[in-house]
Scaffold this motif. Structure first.
Motif, PDB file in Angstrom:
ATOM      1  N   ASN A 272      -0.395  11.505  10.586  1.00 43.58           N
ATOM      2  CA  ASN A 272       0.119  12.711  11.253  1.00 43.58           C
ATOM      3  C   ASN A 272      -0.824  13.889  11.006  1.00 43.58           C
ATOM      4  N   SER A 273      -2.096  13.544  10.792  1.00 44.94           N
ATOM      5  CA  SER A 273      -3.122  14.543  10.490  1.00 44.94           C
ATOM      6  C   SER A 273      -3.666  15.231  11.727  1.00 44.94           C
ATOM      7  N   GLY A 274      -3.457  14.633  12.895  1.00 42.62           N
ATOM      8  CA  GLY A 274      -4.062  15.154  14.122  1.00 42.62           C
ATOM      9  C   GLY A 274      -5.487  14.687  14.332  1.00 42.62           C
ATOM     10  N   LEU A 275      -6.022  13.930  13.377  1.00 44.47           N
ATOM     11  CA  LEU A 275      -7.402  13.439  13.493  1.00 44.47           C
ATOM     12  C   LEU A 275      -7.457  12.250  14.449  1.00 44.47           C
ATOM     13  N   LYS A 276      -8.321  12.308  15.436  1.00 40.00           N
ATOM     14  CA  LYS A 276      -8.404  11.260  16.448  1.00 40.00           C
ATOM     15  C   LYS A 276      -8.981   9.956  15.909  1.00 40.00           C
ATOM     16  N   MET A 277      -9.541   9.994  14.707  1.00 37.71           N
ATOM     17  CA  MET A 277     -10.085   8.773  14.113  1.00 37.71           C
ATOM     18  C   MET A 277      -8.974   7.793  13.720  1.00 37.71           C
ATOM     19  N   PHE A 278      -7.730   8.294  13.584  1.00 42.34           N
ATOM     20  CA  PHE A 278      -6.622   7.469  13.144  1.00 42.34           C
ATOM     21  C   PHE A 278      -5.522   7.441  14.209  1.00 42.34           C
ATOM     22  N   TRP A 279      -4.841   6.311  14.309  1.00 35.30           N
ATOM     23  CA  TRP A 279      -3.712   6.198  15.235  1.00 35.30           C
ATOM     24  C   TRP A 279      -2.624   7.190  14.850  1.00 35.30           C
TER      25      TRP A 279
ATOM     26  N   GLN B 109       0.803  -1.216   0.000  1.00 40.64           N
ATOM     27  CA  GLN B 109       0.000   0.000   0.000  1.00 40.64           C
ATOM     28  C   GLN B 109       0.833   1.262   0.000  1.00 40.64           C
ATOM     29  N   ASP B 110       0.521   2.138  -0.953  1.00 47.28           N
ATOM     30  CA  ASP B 110       1.017   3.515  -0.917  1.00 47.28           C
ATOM     31  C   ASP B 110       0.047   4.282  -0.027  1.00 47.28           C
ATOM     32  N   VAL B 111       0.374   4.364   1.252  1.00 50.07           N
ATOM     33  CA  VAL B 111      -0.584   4.876   2.236  1.00 50.07           C
ATOM     34  C   VAL B 111      -0.771   6.394   2.165  1.00 50.07           C
ATOM     35  N   GLN B 112      -0.003   7.059   1.313  1.00 48.49           N
ATOM     36  CA  GLN B 112      -0.169   8.506   1.173  1.00 48.49           C
ATOM     37  C   GLN B 112      -0.908   8.871  -0.125  1.00 48.49           C
ATOM     38  N   HIS B 113      -1.371   7.880  -0.839  1.00 49.86           N
ATOM     39  CA  HIS B 113      -2.055   8.077  -2.118  1.00 49.86           C
ATOM     40  C   HIS B 113      -3.322   8.915  -1.923  1.00 49.86           C
TER      41      HIS B 113
ATOM     42  N   ARG C  80      10.994  13.837   2.038  1.00 49.97           N
ATOM     43  CA  ARG C  80      11.585  14.109   3.349  1.00 49.97           C
ATOM     44  C   ARG C  80      10.755  13.581   4.500  1.00 49.97           C
ATOM     45  N   HIS C  81       9.445  13.426   4.298  1.00 54.80           N
ATOM     46  CA  HIS C  81       8.626  12.971   5.421  1.00 54.80           C
ATOM     47  C   HIS C  81       7.276  12.459   4.934  1.00 54.80           C
ATOM     48  N   TYR C  82       6.596  11.781   5.841  1.00 54.26           N
ATOM     49  CA  TYR C  82       5.271  11.209   5.607  1.00 54.26           C
ATOM     50  C   TYR C  82       4.209  12.306   5.563  1.00 54.26           C
ATOM     51  N   GLU C  83       3.249  12.166   4.633  1.00 55.38           N
ATOM     52  CA  GLU C  83       2.078  13.054   4.556  1.00 55.38           C
ATOM     53  C   GLU C  83       0.834  12.178   4.451  1.00 55.38           C
ATOM     54  N   GLY C  84       0.081  12.071   5.509  1.00 50.14           N
ATOM     55  CA  GLY C  84      -1.105  11.231   5.445  1.00 50.14           C
ATOM     56  C   GLY C  84      -1.906  11.294   6.721  1.00 50.14           C
TER      57      GLY C  84
ATOM     58  N   VAL D 159      -1.241  18.064  -0.296  1.00 49.31           N
ATOM     59  CA  VAL D 159      -0.150  17.103  -0.162  1.00 49.31           C
ATOM     60  C   VAL D 159       0.780  17.309  -1.350  1.00 49.31           C
ATOM     61  N   THR D 160       1.912  16.661  -1.346  1.00 48.12           N
ATOM     62  CA  THR D 160       2.864  16.791  -2.445  1.00 48.12           C
ATOM     63  C   THR D 160       2.445  15.883  -3.599  1.00 48.12           C
ATOM     64  N   ALA D 161       2.285  16.464  -4.770  1.00 54.05           N
ATOM     65  CA  ALA D 161       1.904  15.686  -5.948  1.00 54.05           C
ATOM     66  C   ALA D 161       3.025  14.729  -6.344  1.00 54.05           C
ATOM     67  N   ASP D 162       2.666  13.617  -6.995  1.00 57.34           N
ATOM     68  CA  ASP D 162       3.679  12.631  -7.381  1.00 57.34           C
ATOM     69  C   ASP D 162       3.140  11.773  -8.524  1.00 57.34           C
ATOM     70  N   GLU D 163       3.807  11.810  -9.669  1.00 52.66           N
ATOM     71  CA  GLU D 163       3.352  11.054 -10.840  1.00 52.66           C
ATOM     72  C   GLU D 163       3.511   9.542 -10.648  1.00 52.66           C
TER      73      GLU D 163
END
Length: 583
Positions: free
Chosen positions: A222-229, A127-131, A215-219, A340-344
């Motif tokens: 680290n969103s601050g949303l309590k619905m996710f760990w 899984q590309d979890v930042q897709h 450089r870092h994870y975007e997803g 988020v950062t675009a990526d082809e």
């Protein structure tokens, strides 16, 4: 060729070189050939040197069962009775003899000879979890729609490869393992990034499971949303309330480079719905809006409960197979998306892209070239083929994804006729059929947009066809993420076993060794033995190494809220001896 001709020779002189020189001889790739021997245009791949000495070779040790590293030896077992439970070493699972299709005759242990031994992977779901097109926000209505361990699919899969490489032979026969077949959903979201990771996991190399900002994870984690760990954050999210740990550096480790040794045996590939369809359910290739959204810089993180339920119903019931409603859903929520950062590299891949990746010499590993697929598949636009497993056994890989959309499967008339012809023309060989979908999950008969006039056929019709051929021993598949072993008997006395194996993305994270033996008494036994990854059962929250992450992958999956605790199946679906009459 009589099916009994080479049984004794195979047992006496079995080696990887012998098996794989035959296994590389693929000639039915596109359903246009009529033999399983290589022609001038289909040269056999050079087989690797055997990992173990050939049985019967002068000075070589005789073959012996090898149970170390299998679930016969030990199984990850939870500690404690409630809350977040740590895993540790536990007792192995017993072997159950299944006699619904034939009696298990006494003395067979001393008579049996080996026909083949191989490994099945299924439902890796790399899984590309930042897709940007992932559906994490569905967790508001279905807790298990997003899993806390999903960022670790790549190190988890590499650890499974390491387990296979550590096995020195079959747990019953001791025979060298001839190959690995992966039965689909190798990727999760039909993204080029995931396809590249899958090819590297299987064939070897360096993998950086990160897209977008290098450089870092975007997803969501680290969103601050309590619905996710939120593993690195002090946010008291819902999963931490259930006991999930705070792990400084987790996300940085999750997107760090991973190294795969690659399988040291050849491997073959079968396609699944998550490989062929965006999100595993949308027949929407070519939709410019969704293609742009996949590589773009906007991502939806959360939606209202009512909206999530409406989308979930459309996916579950298959009422939006072409993603028209999904596209409208995204447009309606555009203002709520985050940057988020675009990526082809996240672009969806086509059937042709999937085939070309397998045919790419950079991903050949220990072969065979194409991993079952050939240039003939590319020319014909097909993803089904046949191959020689051993002198007495052929393998047949089906494409059960319906290009019309929805996650359930079917096959077209052309493929069904090819399957019938292939079995008929190889009636003197035993046959093992591989597919992604199970017989009970092939109930989606939408027309293929590229072949609108062709009829689609469900699982019941495939069972009927297989039952007409006495040489079929087994149908091996995945998709349902659960261990289930089903006997199929017909009125004409012919029978075969359907072997469905649990996924490697949901606990208990299993793969399966399958050994075929001739009992020399008119029966054949299929031995199935489950294996876990090579990662230790015990985890260390301070260990964020590649191996530590693989161990954590298993433990987080065990504790995932909403996870089905019954995916391992019963004892009769795990480690088995499946007996059937020789056709």
């Amino acid at each position: 060729m009589p099916r009994t001709r080479s049984v004794a020779a195979f047992a006496a002189g079995v080696s990887r070189r012998t098996v794989l020189a035959a296994a590389a001889a693929v000639s039915l790739s596109a359903g246009v050939g009529y033999a399983l021997r290589p022609t001038a245009s289909e040269a056999a791949t050079t087989a690797p040197a055997p990992r173990t000495p050939a049985a019967g070779t002068r000075g070589a040790a005789p073959l012996a069962p090898f149970t170390k590293g299998t679930t016969l030896d030990s199984v990850a077992t939870p500690r404690g009775a409630s809350g977040y439970r740590r895993l540790g070493d536990g007792p192995g699972w017993p072997r159950v003899v299944r006699t619904e299709l034939a009696a298990a005759r006494s003395g067979r242990e001393g008579r049996r000879t080996t026909l083949a031994a191989f490994v099945q992977f299924t439902d890796l779901h790399l899984q590309d979890v930042q897709h940007p097109l992932r559906l994490e926000y569905m967790r508001v209505t279905d807790t298990h729609s997003w899993r806390p361990h999903e960022a670790l699919t790549v190190p988890g899969a590499v650890s499974l490869v390491e387990r296979v490489n550590a096995l020195r032979g079959g747990p019953v026969t001791g025979a060298p393992l001839g190959f690995v077949m992966t039965t689909g959903d190798n990727t999760d979201n039909n993204a080029h990034s995931e396809l590249e990771w899958f090819m590297r996991v299987m064939s070897g190399g360096r993998i950086t499971p990160n897209t977008g900002d290098p450089r870092h994870y975007e997803g969501v984690q680290n969103s601050g949303l309590k619905m996710f760990w939120q593993p690195d954050s002090e946010v008291r999210d819902g999963d931490k309330a259930l006991g999930f740990p705070h792990l400084d550096g987790f996300l940085a480790a999750a997107v760090r480079e991973v190294r795969s040794p690659g399988l040291d045996v050849p491997w073959y590939s079968t396609v699944g719905n998550h490989d062929a369809l965006p999100l595993g359910c949308y027949g929407s290739h070519g939709d410019p809006y969704l293609a742009e959204a996949a590589i773009g810089g906007r991502k939806l993180y959360d939606v209202a409960l009512a909206d999530a339920r409406k989308l979930q119903a459309a996916i579950k019931n298959g009422t939006d197979p072409a993603a028209v409603g999904y596209r409208d859903f995204l447009k309606a929520h555009a203002s709520g998306m985050r940057a988020v950062t675009a990526d082809e590299k996240r672009a969806p891949y086509t059937r042709s892209d999937y085939l070309k990746a397998h045919l790419d010499p950079a991903y050949q590993g220990h072969g065979p070239a194409g991993h079952g697929y050939s240039a003939a598949n590319l020319d014909a636009g097909t993803q089904y083929y046949a191959f020689r497993i051993s002198d007495d056994v052929i393998g047949i890989s089906l494409d059960t994804t319906d290009p019309g959309g929805h996650y359930q499967g079917s096959i077209g008339t052309a493929q069904l006729k090819w399957l019938d012809r292939t079995l008929r023309e190889n009636r003197d060989s035993h046959a093992v059929v591989f597919s992604h979908h199970t017989s009970t999950s092939m109930d989606n008969t939408r027309p293929d947009p590229d072949r609108p006039g062709e009829r689609r056929h469900g699982g019941a019709e495939v069972v009927t066809l297989l039952s007409r051929h006495a040489n079929v021993l087994a149908w091996v598949n995945g998709h349902i993420h659960r261990n289930v072993v089903t006997p199929h008997r017909t009125g004409n006395g012919r029978s075969f076993w359907e072997i469905s194996t649990a996924s490697h993305v949901d606990h208990p994270h299993l793969a399966r060794i399958i050994e075929l033996t001739d009992n020399r008494d008119g029966t054949i036994s299929l031995f199935t033995t489950l294996i876990e990854s090579a990662a230790p059962h015990r985890t260390d929250f301070a260990d964020l190494s590649q191996t530590g992450l693989a161990a954590l992958y298993r433990e987080l999956a065990f504790n995932a809220p909403g996870a089905n605790p019954h995916l391992a199946g019963g004892a009769a679906d795990r480690n088995t001896e499946l007996v059937l009459e020789k056709g």
